[in-house]
Design an enzyme around this catalytic site. Sequence first.
Site, short mmCIF file in Angstrom:
data_model
loop_
_atom_site.label_atom_id
_atom_site.label_comp_id
_atom_site.label_asym_id
_atom_site.label_seq_id
_atom_site.Cartn_x
_atom_site.Cartn_y
_atom_site.Cartn_z
N SER A 50 36.94 12.80 44.16
CA SER A 50 37.83 12.96 45.32
C SER A 50 39.23 12.45 44.96
O SER A 50 39.42 11.80 43.92
CB SER A 50 37.29 12.16 46.50
OG SER A 50 37.40 10.77 46.22
N ASP A 82 36.81 17.29 44.65
CA ASP A 82 36.24 17.31 46.00
C ASP A 82 37.38 17.20 47.02
O ASP A 82 38.22 16.30 46.95
CB ASP A 82 35.29 16.10 46.11
CG ASP A 82 34.43 16.14 47.35
OD1 ASP A 82 34.17 17.24 47.87
OD2 ASP A 82 33.99 15.05 47.80
N ASP A 104 40.60 22.39 50.32
CA ASP A 104 40.09 22.21 51.68
C ASP A 104 41.21 22.50 52.67
O ASP A 104 41.97 21.62 53.06
CB ASP A 104 39.57 20.78 51.84
CG ASP A 104 39.00 20.55 53.23
OD1 ASP A 104 39.09 21.46 54.08
OD2 ASP A 104 38.47 19.45 53.47
N GLU A 134 36.90 26.24 52.17
CA GLU A 134 36.14 25.75 53.33
C GLU A 134 36.60 26.44 54.60
O GLU A 134 37.79 26.58 54.87
CB GLU A 134 36.29 24.23 53.48
CG GLU A 134 35.55 23.72 54.73
CD GLU A 134 35.30 22.20 54.77
OE1 GLU A 134 35.15 21.60 53.70
OE2 GLU A 134 35.27 21.65 55.88
N GLY A 181 29.92 10.74 55.72
CA GLY A 181 29.74 9.32 55.99
C GLY A 181 28.32 8.95 56.34
O GLY A 181 27.39 9.75 56.23
N GLY A 212 28.60 16.75 53.41
CA GLY A 212 28.04 15.80 54.37
C GLY A 212 26.53 15.81 54.38
O GLY A 212 25.89 15.72 55.43
N SER A 257 27.47 9.43 50.28
CA SER A 257 27.10 8.23 51.05
C SER A 257 25.79 7.61 50.59
O SER A 257 25.66 6.38 50.55
CB SER A 257 27.03 8.57 52.55
OG SER A 257 28.30 8.96 53.00
P1 13P Z 1 28.04 12.48 52.48
O1 13P Z 1 29.03 11.53 53.12
O2 13P Z 1 27.03 12.94 53.49
O3 13P Z 1 27.41 11.92 51.28
O4 13P Z 1 28.87 13.79 52.05
C1 13P Z 1 29.59 13.80 50.85
C2 13P Z 1 30.47 14.97 50.74
O5 13P Z 1 30.42 15.93 51.48
C3 13P Z 1 31.47 14.95 49.64
O6 13P Z 1 32.34 16.04 49.71
O1 G3H Z 2 33.63 13.80 51.46
C1 G3H Z 2 34.15 12.80 51.00
C2 G3H Z 2 33.49 12.08 49.88
O2 G3H Z 2 32.45 11.27 50.33
C3 G3H Z 2 34.53 11.30 49.12
O3 G3H Z 2 34.89 10.15 49.81
O4 G3H Z 2 37.35 10.35 49.86
O5 G3H Z 2 36.21 8.14 50.22
O6 G3H Z 2 36.24 9.18 47.95
P1 G3H Z 2 36.28 9.41 49.44
ZN ZN Z 3 32.74 16.75 51.68
#
Ligand code: 13P
Ligand code: G3H
Ligand code: ZN
Length: 309
Positions: A50, A82, A104, A134, A181, A212, A257
């Site tokens: 990310s 990401d 995104d 997305e 999250g 997610g 998460s």
């Molecule tokens: P989670 O927070 O459910 O793990 O989702 C992660 C995600 O979508 C990263 O892009």
């Molecule tokens: O969807 C988001 C991912 O969990 C990445 O989280 O932006 O805190 O690194 P972050």
């Molecule tokens: Zn995501």
Amino acid sequence: MSIVTTTQMFKKAYEGGYAIGAFNVNNMEIIQGITEAAMEVKAPLILQVSAGARKYAKHVYLMKLIEAAIEDTGLPIAVHLDHGEDFEICKACIDGGFSSVMIDGSKHSFEDNIALTKQVVDYAHSKGVVVEGELGKLAGIEDNIQVSDEDAAFTDPAEVEEFVEKTGVDSLAIAIGTSHGAFKFKGEPRLRFDILEEVQRRLPNFPIVLHGASSVIPEYVDMINANGGKMPGAKGVPEDMLRQAAKLAVCKINIDSDLRLAMTASIRKHFNDNPEHFDPRQYLSPARSAIKELVKNKIINVLGCDNKI
Ligand code: 13P
Ligand code: G3H
Ligand code: ZN
């Protein structure tokens, strides 16, 4: 083996009724835990980074660590941005060696999302890099930006063909009720499989992405709370729903998460059991093993991508 793209991975996953795990990485122990798990069960892998991860660890460190993991394991690994929020970050990651980026544009209007996504696709494809777009908006927290339940919106299946056709994206993330999250569902977990099925009908053989998708594994939440943490009990996405999605058009399932929970639970327990420890290797070794166990379970029991290389 060098960094691979996701095109072949998704084609095989679609045909085989399984999904590839896209795990977020932020440091060496996370990368090692994930890749050692995938090596043991022979699974293809997407490691995703990310904007927050790039800020925390720096692009070059993450790239070198991933290259080291590929050399160490011999796994086919795709490296993915990401939630790229603008053209500049996507370009930096394409120029910096990623094989896949997400743009995104979900916070923009449909037209602006198309224009931004197409700009990224044109550049990425000229460099042999694939793009995830997305449509629809997930609730939850990314990079400390909170999207409230009211602002979240399911994907409108009527829009997907035009979006894919006009942008040229290689895969599409859709919103069917998952959220980012550790706090996902207030009531009983529910995913809109009707939307997923309609998207699949309109986009045959096209890889769909589920963000997610952590299950917020209760054992880890309990372990955190039993060792001094304060996490409200929360429901994640049930594993059987993820299996079902993987059998349909979902080829990429994003998990972050659950990795955070596994690592934090392990470290909290370690300090509770060993208050005298202060060598980071003492608590990061079991944390890395916890990630490895978690990822192995996800690959075998949720994604179904074991023995696929
Ligand atoms: P989670 O927070 O459910 O793990 O989702 C992660 C995600 O979508 C990263 O892009
Ligand atoms: O969807 C988001 C991912 O969990 C990445 O989280 O932006 O805190 O690194 P972050
Ligand atoms: Zn995501």
